[in-house]
Design a protein around this motif. Structure first.
Motif: not given
Length: 559
Positions: A88, A92-94, A164, A166, A172
């Motif tokens: 995740w 999501n480019n965390v 969250n 995940n 996806r």
């Protein structure tokens, strides 16, 4: 303390924690997650002071965590829950991620937090983040929790109601060649490596994709295979291209293999690139050769550390090239995640004759080791940035000096894959390093040891550097100082006298012949243990019991 590990598999994180705790004097037993009833039974047999779950895929039975303090390692920061934590974060480019140690509870990942660590997240494969940042953070969390328990001062933080969840849906992870940019494709593959793999269509069929590298020079139609190199394929994207080294067919019994062994009738051209050729753009390079201040560094990026016959040949060619160069030292560097794990069991399993391919593979690795040993006029060094197992450990030990990063885990034995005898000149190098008694203990022990422990028993020469980057920097400084010293020239003179003598040549020849004679029995003999163990390993078959070498609580007491 008596500590029980509950694991789905005794993976890299579990092994690292095992080393850290046992080498600090704790007693650790391991129970694999086979069935909830067996988990309950294990806890009752062992009666631990603490249970730690480094890697699980289902909830721990309440009969266990209500009776014994039970802590779970979750690869996410506070507020993160669910089965696809790192996936995740990458998708999501965390920018920052973490790892938490939490109490087992009725609700999934909802227990109180005992410790946590956070870190900036690299744009890298999920498995790489897991083996590096997640593992280091988990070790710190577990040690902190144990210290709190021993002091009797436990500080816990409730998770809270905001979190969250995940879980990542299959769609996806799917690559759309027409719409996804190169970065999008890389992100999906990074987030799904090593399991379950990103999905995509190639040549009209569906596949799982693994181990991707960006390509800046080649271009092609989105989804089109435009080049081949070292059994990898280059595929066009919407704004460029990427390399994929491994694929898996979308059928239940399929296994990961080099891409060109999975696809049929590839019409793209082979575009070779030698390890020593200079390029000024990003591309895929399985082996990279660099020279710096009189030292040759050989980096080999073999997926999961496994070395197929063909990869051994390519590494051998690179070592022979280095031996002809005007350098004083040759350094085998492996890669950040793994140094080497020896034979490639997947390519062996896929072969028309696994016994024949096993024989080719072990001889190819022995050729590499012999080439290292027969280097009388240069220093040879193994720089172990990452973990190593079986033949990969002994390949490193063929070098004059072996250095490893702090936190590296070694499995210097062969027995866990069908009781293999082993080769790579271990009968020659092991007694020279640790003596016959300790050598026998090393080979009989089926559990991992840390690089720190390996140095302590004399198996390797030194340990330094917290991160791969720090390790490389310190290693280069150490080598530069040594090769410009009087000690270096004295060392090389002694080495030349030894390695050019007929007596030494005969000793090496006999060691290889003896080991291969034993290995031939493993491959072709009546005992099929190796072939069964390889099949179970390659096909990731779940355990039906915890083997006694892991589970102290299940060993029979002999009177």
């Amino acid at each position: 303390m008596r500590i029980l590990f509950l694991c789905y598999r005794f993976n890299s994180l579990s092994q690292r924690l095992y080393c850290e705790l046992t080498e600090r004097g704790h007693e650790v037993s391991v129970e694999l997650d086979v069935h909830p009833e067996l988990t309950i039974e294990a806890a009752e047999l062992y009666k631990p002071d603490l249970i730690i779950a480094p890697f699980l895929k289902r909830k721990i039975p309440p009969e266990v965590w209500k009776k014994y303090p039970t802590l779970i390692v979750h690869p996410g920061p506070p507020g993160d829950r669910g089965p696809h934590a790192i996936d995740w974060a990458i998708l999501n480019n965390v920018k920052e991620w973490g790892v938490i140690l939490l109490e087992a509870s009725e609700e999934y990942d909802a227990g109180d937090i005992w410790a946590f660590r956070t870190f900036p997240i690299r744009f890298a494969r999920k498995s790489s983040l897991y083996r590096n940042e997640i593992t280091e953070g988990a070790v710190e969390c577990v040690l902190e929790a144990i210290e709190s328990l021993e002091r009797g001062k436990i500080s816990k933080t409730p998770q809270g109601e905001k979190y969250n969840w995940n879980k990542i849906e299959k769609e996806r992870r799917r690559i759309n060649w027409e719409e996804d940019s190169t970065e999008d494709v890389l992100r999906k593959i990074y987030a799904s490596d090593s399991q379950p793999g990103a999905t995509a269509t190639l040549q009209g069929e569906e596949y799982y994709l693994y181990n991707a590298y960006p390509e800046e020079e080649l271009k092609g139609k989105p989804g089109e295979i435009i080049a081949i190199r070292d059994e990898a394929i280059c595929i066009g994207t919407g704004d460029g291209a990427i390399w994929i080294t491994h694929l898996r067919e979308k059928r239940k019994d399929s296994i990961k293999l080099p891409a060109v062994r999975v696809l049929k009738n590839i019409k793209a051209p082979e575009i070779p690139l030698k390890p020593w050729e200079k390029v000024d753009f990003k591309t895929y390079r399985e082996i990279v050769y660099e020279e710096e201040k009189g030292v040759a560094y050989i980096y080999f990026n073999f997926y999961n550390g496994a070395m197929s016959t063909e990869q051994c040949y390519r590494l051998l060619e690179t070592i022979r090239y280095a031996k002809k160069r005007p350098v004083k030292a040759i350094v085998l560097m492996g890669q950040e995640d793994f140094f080497s794990n020896g034979m490639n069991l997947n390519t062996i399993e896929n072969a028309e004759s696994p016994p024949d391919e096993s024989w080719r593979n072990i001889n190819a690795i022995d050729d590499v080791c012999e080439e290292i040993l027969k280097t009388p006029d240069k220093l040879t060094v193994a720089g172990m940035q990452g973990n190593a197992g079986a033949g990969g450990v002994f390949m490193a030990l063929n070098c004059d000096f072996v250095f490893a990063r702090e936190g590296v885990v070694l499995n210097p034995h062969y027995k866990n894959i069908g009781n293999l005898y082993g080769s790579e000149f271990w009968t020659y190098i092991l007694p020279r390093r640790v003596g016959w008694e300790m050598g026998k203990e090393v080979m009989e022990n089926r559990m991992p040891i840390s690089s720190r422990k390996a140095k302590e028993i004399g198996l390797i020469d030194d340990v330094f550097g917290k991160t791969p980057k720090e390790f490389r920097k310190l290693l280069k400084g150490k080598l530069e100082k040594f090769i410009n010293s009087r000690e270096y020239y004295e060392f090389i003179e002694r080495k030349k006298r030894e390695r050019t003598s007929p007596k030494w040549e005969e000793e090496i020849r006999k060691a290889r012949e003896h080991e291969l004679e034993k290995m031939k029995l493993n491959f072709y003999g009546f005992d099929t243990s190796y072939h069964i163990a390889r099949y179970y390993f390659v096909h990731r078959k779940p355990h039906f019991r915890t083997p006694p070498y892991l589970a102290k609580h299940r060993r029979k007491i002999k009177l």
